[in-house]
Design an enzyme around this catalytic site. Structure first.
Site, PDB file in Angstrom:
ATOM      1  N   LYS A  22       0.830  -1.214   0.000  1.00 39.94           N
ATOM      2  CA  LYS A  22       0.000   0.000   0.000  1.00 39.94           C
ATOM      3  C   LYS A  22       0.860   1.258   0.000  1.00 39.94           C
ATOM      4  CE  LYS A  22      -1.479   1.600   4.050  1.00 39.94           C
ATOM      5  NZ  LYS A  22      -1.382   2.962   4.568  1.00 39.94           N
ATOM      6  N   ASN A  23       1.881   1.273   0.852  1.00 40.78           N
ATOM      7  CA  ASN A  23       2.645   2.513   1.013  1.00 40.78           C
ATOM      8  C   ASN A  23       3.628   2.765  -0.133  1.00 40.78           C
ATOM      9  OD1 ASN A  23       1.188   3.121   3.250  1.00 40.78           O
ATOM     10  ND2 ASN A  23       2.733   2.428   4.725  1.00 40.78           N
ATOM     11  N   ARG A  93      -3.781  10.022   4.140  1.00 37.94           N
ATOM     12  CA  ARG A  93      -2.520  10.713   4.308  1.00 37.94           C
ATOM     13  C   ARG A  93      -1.862  10.970   2.946  1.00 37.94           C
ATOM     14  NH1 ARG A  93      -0.768  13.689   7.949  1.00 37.94           N
ATOM     15  NH2 ARG A  93       1.455  13.954   7.932  1.00 37.94           N
ATOM     16  N   CYS A 117      -4.430   7.896   9.595  1.00 42.22           N
ATOM     17  CA  CYS A 117      -4.661   7.311  10.912  1.00 42.22           C
ATOM     18  C   CYS A 117      -4.249   8.290  12.005  1.00 42.22           C
ATOM     19  CB  CYS A 117      -3.869   6.012  11.046  1.00 42.22           C
ATOM     20  SG  CYS A 117      -4.646   4.629  10.201  1.00 42.22           S
ATOM     21  N   ARG A 122       1.788  14.222  13.249  1.00 46.34           N
ATOM     22  CA  ARG A 122       2.013  14.085  11.816  1.00 46.34           C
ATOM     23  C   ARG A 122       2.236  15.421  11.092  1.00 46.34           C
ATOM     24  NH1 ARG A 122      -1.130   8.857   9.645  1.00 46.34           N
ATOM     25  NH2 ARG A 122       0.799   8.700   8.491  1.00 46.34           N
ATOM     26  N   ASP A 125       6.193  19.866   8.107  1.00 42.47           N
ATOM     27  CA  ASP A 125       7.184  20.934   7.936  1.00 42.47           C
ATOM     28  C   ASP A 125       8.344  20.528   7.014  1.00 42.47           C
ATOM     29  OD1 ASP A 125       7.506  19.254  10.351  1.00 42.47           O
ATOM     30  OD2 ASP A 125       9.468  20.210  10.442  1.00 42.47           O
ATOM     31  N   GLN A 126       8.738  19.256   7.024  1.00 41.81           N
ATOM     32  CA  GLN A 126       9.878  18.841   6.186  1.00 41.81           C
ATOM     33  C   GLN A 126       9.511  18.807   4.707  1.00 41.81           C
ATOM     34  OE1 GLN A 126      13.027  18.534   7.643  1.00 41.81           O
ATOM     35  NE2 GLN A 126      11.756  19.363   9.275  1.00 41.81           N
ATOM     36  N   ASP A 305       4.878   0.454  12.025  1.00 43.32           N
ATOM     37  CA  ASP A 305       3.636  -0.170  11.545  1.00 43.32           C
ATOM     38  C   ASP A 305       3.491  -1.623  12.009  1.00 43.32           C
ATOM     39  OD1 ASP A 305       3.070   2.207  10.320  1.00 43.32           O
ATOM     40  OD2 ASP A 305       3.576   1.552   8.297  1.00 43.32           O
ATOM     41  N   ILE A 327       8.465   6.715  16.734  1.00 40.92           N
ATOM     42  CA  ILE A 327       8.083   7.460  15.528  1.00 40.92           C
ATOM     43  C   ILE A 327       6.815   8.300  15.754  1.00 40.92           C
ATOM     44  CG2 ILE A 327       7.619   7.302  13.034  1.00 40.92           C
ATOM     45  CD1 ILE A 327      10.328   6.082  13.698  1.00 40.92           C
ATOM     46  N   ARG A 397      -8.535  -0.012   5.196  1.00 37.87           N
ATOM     47  CA  ARG A 397      -7.677   0.990   4.537  1.00 37.87           C
ATOM     48  C   ARG A 397      -6.439   0.348   3.934  1.00 37.87           C
ATOM     49  NH1 ARG A 397      -7.382   6.525   7.691  1.00 37.87           N
ATOM     50  NH2 ARG A 397      -6.128   6.906   5.873  1.00 37.87           N
TER      51      ARG A 397
HETATM   52  C1  EPZ Z   1       4.393   6.816   6.388  1.00 37.26           C
HETATM   53  O1  EPZ Z   1       3.742   7.890   7.022  1.00 37.26           O
HETATM   54  C2  EPZ Z   1       3.389   5.707   6.278  1.00 37.26           C
HETATM   55  N1  EPZ Z   1       2.246   6.184   5.515  1.00 37.26           N
HETATM   56  C3  EPZ Z   1       2.963   5.254   7.657  1.00 37.26           C
HETATM   57  O2  EPZ Z   1       2.148   4.107   7.483  1.00 37.26           O
HETATM   58  C4  EPZ Z   1       4.179   4.847   8.476  1.00 37.26           C
HETATM   59  O3  EPZ Z   1       3.780   4.593   9.804  1.00 37.26           O
HETATM   60  C5  EPZ Z   1       5.211   5.982   8.473  1.00 37.26           C
HETATM   61  O4  EPZ Z   1       5.521   6.364   7.120  1.00 37.26           O
HETATM   62  C6  EPZ Z   1       6.517   5.576   9.165  1.00 37.26           C
HETATM   63  O5  EPZ Z   1       7.072   4.471   8.523  1.00 37.26           O
HETATM   64  C7  EPZ Z   1       2.259   6.135   4.197  1.00 37.26           C
HETATM   65  O6  EPZ Z   1       3.224   5.701   3.588  1.00 37.26           O
HETATM   66  C8  EPZ Z   1       1.050   6.625   3.470  1.00 37.26           C
HETATM   67  P1  EPZ Z   1       6.820   9.996   8.283  1.00 37.26           P
HETATM   68  P2  EPZ Z   1       4.355   9.334   7.005  1.00 37.26           P
HETATM   69  O7  EPZ Z   1       6.772  11.248   7.495  1.00 37.26           O
HETATM   70  O8  EPZ Z   1       5.034   9.535   5.696  1.00 37.26           O
HETATM   71  C9  EPZ Z   1       7.434  13.285  11.767  1.00 37.26           C
HETATM   72  C10 EPZ Z   1       0.345   2.686   7.922  1.00 37.26           C
HETATM   73  O9  EPZ Z   1      -0.112   2.123   8.941  1.00 37.26           O
HETATM   74  N2  EPZ Z   1       7.383  14.300  10.686  1.00 37.26           N
HETATM   75  O10 EPZ Z   1       7.933   9.045   8.044  1.00 37.26           O
HETATM   76  O11 EPZ Z   1       3.306  10.271   7.422  1.00 37.26           O
HETATM   77  C11 EPZ Z   1       6.090  12.607  11.956  1.00 37.26           C
HETATM   78  O12 EPZ Z   1       5.261  13.372  12.813  1.00 37.26           O
HETATM   79  C12 EPZ Z   1       0.816   4.114   7.981  1.00 37.26           C
HETATM   80  O13 EPZ Z   1       0.417   2.145   6.809  1.00 37.26           O
HETATM   81  C13 EPZ Z   1       7.644  15.617  10.970  1.00 37.26           C
HETATM   82  O14 EPZ Z   1       7.879  16.018  12.124  1.00 37.26           O
HETATM   83  O15 EPZ Z   1       5.445   9.214   8.148  1.00 37.26           O
HETATM   84  C14 EPZ Z   1       6.537  11.289  12.565  1.00 37.26           C
HETATM   85  O16 EPZ Z   1       6.771  11.462  13.926  1.00 37.26           O
HETATM   86  C15 EPZ Z   1       0.466   4.806   9.225  1.00 37.26           C
HETATM   87  N3  EPZ Z   1       7.640  16.526   9.948  1.00 37.26           N
HETATM   88  C16 EPZ Z   1       7.856  10.998  11.883  1.00 37.26           C
HETATM   89  O17 EPZ Z   1       8.294  12.257  11.363  1.00 37.26           O
HETATM   90  C17 EPZ Z   1       7.378  16.171   8.652  1.00 37.26           C
HETATM   91  O18 EPZ Z   1       7.373  17.050   7.771  1.00 37.26           O
HETATM   92  C18 EPZ Z   1       7.807   9.998  10.723  1.00 37.26           C
HETATM   93  O19 EPZ Z   1       6.785  10.372   9.821  1.00 37.26           O
HETATM   94  C19 EPZ Z   1       7.128  14.826   8.364  1.00 37.26           C
HETATM   95  C20 EPZ Z   1       7.147  13.893   9.400  1.00 37.26           C
END
Ligand code: EPZ
Length: 430
Positions: A22-23, A93, A117, A122, A125-126, A305, A327, A397
């Site tokens: 999915k991701n 997302r 979710c 979430r 900013d990056q 996950d 995370i 989902r």
């Molecule tokens: C992806 O989410 C996945 N979603 C999530 O899968 C997964 O849990 C996550 O990566 C971590 O592996 C999809 O691929 C659609 P991140 P994402 O940006 O991209 C912080 C599932 O169950 N952060 O790697 O949203 C954030 O708050 C889902 O399939 C910032 O601070 O995750 C988090 O603490 C749920 N600023 C950490 O980084 C930013 O700009 C990692 O988030 C971006 C992220």
């Protein structure tokens, strides 16, 4: 509303075919708008999140044709709207991947702020920092992220933290920028690599995906491609843990064992047998499980996950285990439900301290999010007696035919809509 009726107690035994990730599918589908030529994608999982994204793409004028349950043909030459804003898209997302993809090609995109979710704050900013570094203006107004650029120019970007979403979004935008972009501290997840491979198959020039420095030489345009999405690491890991939790013997087929190494390592540590072959992994749980410690980390660490699934297993394992979620700050919301099934878990901030118990007992429970929902279903499959699992829309989902795949492994689980259906299920399975 549909629920799962479950009678626990059967060890899961057999083989299960794992679908496309999915991701990986979500960014790959979004990235297919980056060319005017036709793109054919195989191994797309038929789950709610991918279907919502495809519907949103259809809505803005992308020609979306399902040529089979897992095959999609897309053509984005007739996009008529660079504003993606409807109630559905806010629920996923991955809607934000359309920003990177459309900004790259049209130098303009407006997309409703993402939902997904509820597992933590979430932030984005990056993503914004990366788009701005490439020369885009970014504002957030009326619930939309709006990005615009005269031109995108390659840049050297250091991510302050490892983010899957930000790495993917910036990689897409940089693909059609002028000059070279270097993303440092990038995410290394298999789906990041899969997207890079997909973009390269369309003519992009991306090197280093899978390491923490990605180099992207911008190209003028991309062309059509045919591509098959990688198997889902988390679906595979979920079924591997289902074997551990139900004391079963499950072979996950059509997987890439390398992507499952951190999951395999923890299963071995808690006392399961794990046998790997080319594209399948067998997990046998014939002995009592024992405790361990685990901390979720970006890939190749243990995935966030998979955190609820390992917690459900450890809560049935001898001794005291500690699970640290590094995370997402809000990913233990299922623990109250698990406690109602007999687990003994104390959560302090981002750490769960687990005293193993010898059994769960069935209860009425709700899925708080996708992975926790799947983990609670597995707890119910191991529990004595009957359970009802509510809010299964979250599970849908990201897991295709979850209950059917579990049934094929011998689970007593059915979709029900009413109390009467549940009573019938009890009569049938009692
Ligand atoms: C992806 O989410 C996945 N979603 C999530 O899968 C997964 O849990 C996550 O990566 C971590 O592996 C999809 O691929 C659609 P991140 P994402 O940006 O991209 C912080 C599932 O169950 N952060 O790697 O949203 C954030 O708050 C889902 O399939 C910032 O601070 O995750 C988090 O603490 C749920 N600023 C950490 O980084 C930013 O700009 C990692 O988030 C971006 C992220």
């Amino acid at each position: 509303m549909q629920q799962y009726a479950i009678r626990g107690g059967n060890p899961l035994v057999g083989e299960v075919e794992i679908g496309g990730a999915k991701n990986a599918a979500l960014p790959i589908l979004a990235a297919s708008v980056m060319t005017d030529e036709t793109v054919y994608i195989e191994n797309v999982p038929d789950v709610r999140d991918t279907n919502v994204l495809l519907a949103a793409m259809d809505n803005i004028g992308v020609m979306v044709k399902r040529t089979g349950r897992h095959e999609v043909t897309l053509n984005a030459s007739q996009i008529h709207n660079l504003v993606v804003d409807n109630d559905n898209i806010k629920k996923i997302r991955a809607s934000y991947y359309l920003i990177g993809a459309m900004l790259a090609k049209y130098k303009h995109a407006e997309v409703a702020l993402p939902g997904g979710c509820d597992i933590g704050s979430r932030a984005i900013d990056q993503h914004i920092k990366g788009f701005r570094a490439l020369g885009a203006e970014v504002t957030i107004e009326h619930g939309l992220i709006k990005t615009k650029a005269e031109r995108l120019v390659g840049s050297h970007i250091y991510m302050d933290l490892v983010s899957v979403g930000a790495t993917i979004n910036v990689m897409m935008a940089a693909t059609l920028a002028e000059g070279t972009t270097i993303i440092e501290n990038s995410a290394k997840e298999p789906h990041v690599v899969d997207l890079a491979n997909f973009l390269n198959s369309m003519g992009a020039n991306i090197k280093g995906a899978g390491t923490d420095v990605i180099r992207i030489k911008g190209v003028e345009k991309l062309h059509g491609t045919e591509y098959a999405i990688i198997p889902d690491q988390i679906e595979a890991g979920t079924f591997m843990f289902a074997a551990a939790i139900t004391k079963g013997d499950v072979t996950v087929k059509n997987v890439i064992p390398k992507h499952l190494e951190s999951i395999t390592a923890k299963l071995l540590e808690i006392g399961c047998e794990v046998k790997e072959a080319d594209d399948c992994v067998r997990v046998v749980a014939s002995k009592p499980l024992h405790h361990t410690h685990v901390k979720t980390l970006p890939y190749p660490g243990f995935p966030t996950d998979m955190q609820p699934q390992i917690t459900v297993a450890l809560a049935l394992s001898q001794g005291t285990s500690i699970v640290t979620e590094s995370i997402f700050e809000n990913r233990f919301r299922y623990v109250d439900e698990l406690t109602r099934m007999g687990a003994s878990i104390k959560v302090e901030g981002t750490t769960a301290i687990i005293e193993g118990v010898s059994r769960y007992t069935g209860a009425s429970i709700s899925a708080p999010d996708l992975r926790a929902g799947a983990a609670l279903v597995m707890a119910a499959l191991a529990a004595e007696g009957y359970s009802m699992v509510d809010d299964i829309k979250y599970i849908e989902r990201g897991y295709e035919d979850f209950h059917l795949k579990l049934q094929s492994l011998g689970a007593q689980i059915e979709l029900v809509e009413t109390e009467r259906d549940f009573q019938k299920f009890k009569l049938k399975t009692g």
